[in-house]
Design a protein around this motif. Structure first.
Motif, short mmCIF file in Angstrom:
data_model
loop_
_atom_site.label_atom_id
_atom_site.label_comp_id
_atom_site.label_asym_id
_atom_site.label_seq_id
_atom_site.Cartn_x
_atom_site.Cartn_y
_atom_site.Cartn_z
N TRP A 1 58.47 53.62 -73.73
CA TRP A 1 59.31 53.37 -72.54
C TRP A 1 58.44 52.99 -71.35
O TRP A 1 57.47 53.68 -71.03
CB TRP A 1 60.13 54.62 -72.20
N HIS A 2 58.80 51.92 -70.68
CA HIS A 2 58.02 51.47 -69.53
C HIS A 2 58.84 50.52 -68.67
O HIS A 2 59.88 50.01 -69.10
CB HIS A 2 56.73 50.77 -69.98
N SER A 3 58.33 50.29 -67.48
CA SER A 3 58.79 49.20 -66.63
C SER A 3 57.59 48.28 -66.52
O SER A 3 56.47 48.73 -66.27
CB SER A 3 59.20 49.74 -65.26
N ASP A 4 57.80 46.97 -66.69
CA ASP A 4 56.67 46.06 -66.85
C ASP A 4 55.68 46.14 -65.68
O ASP A 4 56.07 46.01 -64.52
CB ASP A 4 57.16 44.62 -67.01
N PHE A 5 54.43 46.37 -66.02
CA PHE A 5 53.31 46.28 -65.09
C PHE A 5 53.56 47.07 -63.79
O PHE A 5 53.27 46.59 -62.70
CB PHE A 5 52.97 44.81 -64.79
N CYS B 1 67.37 38.82 -69.93
CA CYS B 1 66.66 39.01 -68.66
C CYS B 1 66.95 40.43 -68.19
O CYS B 1 68.08 40.89 -68.31
CB CYS B 1 67.19 38.05 -67.59
N TRP B 2 65.93 41.09 -67.66
CA TRP B 2 66.19 42.46 -67.17
C TRP B 2 65.46 42.74 -65.87
O TRP B 2 64.47 42.13 -65.55
CB TRP B 2 65.82 43.50 -68.21
N ASP B 3 66.03 43.71 -65.16
CA ASP B 3 65.52 44.12 -63.86
C ASP B 3 64.57 45.30 -64.07
O ASP B 3 65.01 46.40 -64.40
CB ASP B 3 66.71 44.52 -62.97
N MET C 1 63.99 51.02 -67.53
CA MET C 1 62.82 51.04 -68.41
C MET C 1 63.26 50.38 -69.71
O MET C 1 64.46 50.26 -69.99
CB MET C 1 62.37 52.47 -68.75
N HIS C 2 62.29 49.96 -70.52
CA HIS C 2 62.64 49.41 -71.83
C HIS C 2 61.60 49.80 -72.87
O HIS C 2 60.50 50.26 -72.53
CB HIS C 2 62.83 47.89 -71.77
N LEU C 3 61.97 49.58 -74.11
CA LEU C 3 61.13 49.95 -75.25
C LEU C 3 61.44 48.99 -76.39
O LEU C 3 62.61 48.69 -76.66
CB LEU C 3 61.47 51.39 -75.64
FE LIG Z 1 57.76 45.36 -71.42
#
Ligand SMILES: [Fe+2]
Length: 293
Positions: A107-111, A258-260, A265-267
């Motif tokens: 799980w993360h939010s990009d950078f 596309c995501w905010d 968060m995404h995985l």
């Molecule tokens: Fe990512």
């Protein structure tokens, strides 16, 4: 969010899950969105945080046109882009890459380690395994809203330390062998740094408050030790990823999602050893996170 189909002048937007995710119909992304379509796409993103376009036949130029609807293209650090296109990352796992880490597998939010982390990420699915390889998102604004008033008040003044050294706290998570197909640049001064961000972030467009910590990049809470931070960060991860706050995407070739990153968060699930999976990824720049008052 309404469960009804929302028809704007340009597009139909159909929610896909309880709190986030919607399919956007009525647009062919092979040519650049016009001004009305661009505003409708931004509105769908504001309302749903993750938006899905199906059955698209687009090249990299069209993917970049879509990404620019949300902001200037951002070249992200430490992950090598395509050799002939510095704005695009090939998210690839080859069929013979078994038991390797996949890109975005926790799980993360990009950078989020950057001072101004990306606002929006865009993935276009090109080659997919016959099963598996789904992506999950969770709604960090709904998760914040569902906390008790007392917990929200406790979090309000806190900041989190996000580290890109050496590519997040991921080293501390149990990951298998590094990927061969996605090359990480080592000793990258643009990435090997820490940023401090508010734990509760204000979205200036919607006024929503959302949690902004994640297990890949958030090493600890500012002013607290790692030991003191751990139970809070673990609770927030478990809370935010409760099934009712998630949308799980089953990819089909031609999907564009596309995501905010500011409110989710995404995985990426790594459950498809033995099959090739290829997506193209682009990124729109975002603002320095604003603390929710
Ligand atoms: Fe990512």
């Amino acid at each position: 969010m309404s469960l009804a189909v929302e028809t704007t002048a340009a597009l139909d937007v159909r929610p896909l899950a309880g709190t986030l995710g919607a399919e956007v119909l009525g647009i062919d992304l092979s040519s650049p969105p016009d001004a009305t379509q661009a505003e409708a796409i931004r509105a769908a993103m504001r309302d749903h945080k993750v938006i899905v376009f199906r059955d698209q036949t687009i090249d990299r130029a069209a993917q970049k046109d879509l990404t620019r609807v949300f902001g200037p293209l951002l070249r992200v650090p430490f992950v090598e882009p395509m050799a002939d296109d510095a704005d695009v990352i090939a998210v690839l796992k080859e069929a013979d890459e078994a038991n390797v880490s996949n890109f975005g597998g926790a799980w993360h939010s990009d950078f989020s380690c950057l001072e101004a982390p990306p606002a929006i990420s865009v993935l276009h699915a090109l080659e997919l395994p016959p099963l598996g390889g789904d992506t999950l998102w969770c709604d960090m604004a709904a998760a914040h809203e569902a906390l008790s008033p007392g917990y929200r008040a406790m979090l309000a003044g806190l900041s989190g330390n996000h580290t890109g050294r050496p590519y997040g706290t991921k080293a501390a998570l149990k990951v298998p062998n590094p990927s061969r197909s996605i090359k990480m640049k080592r000793n990258d001064p643009a990435a090997d740094l820490d940023s401090v961000h508010p734990v509760v972030r204000l979205d200036p467009e919607t006024g929503e408050k959302s949690l902004y910590v994640n297990p890949v990049y958030t090493s600890h809470l500012s002013g607290l030790s790692r030991e003191e931070s751990r139970p809070i960060l673990r609770f927030l991860q478990e809370h935010a990823t409760r099934p009712e706050f998630t949308y799980r995407h089953r990819w089909r070739p031609g999907d564009v999602v596309c995501w905010d990153n500011r409110r989710t968060m995404h995985l990426a699930l790594n459950d498809y050893d033995g099959y090739r999976r290829l997506l193209h990824r682009t990124t729109a720049a975002g603002e320095v996170p604003i603390a929710a008052a």
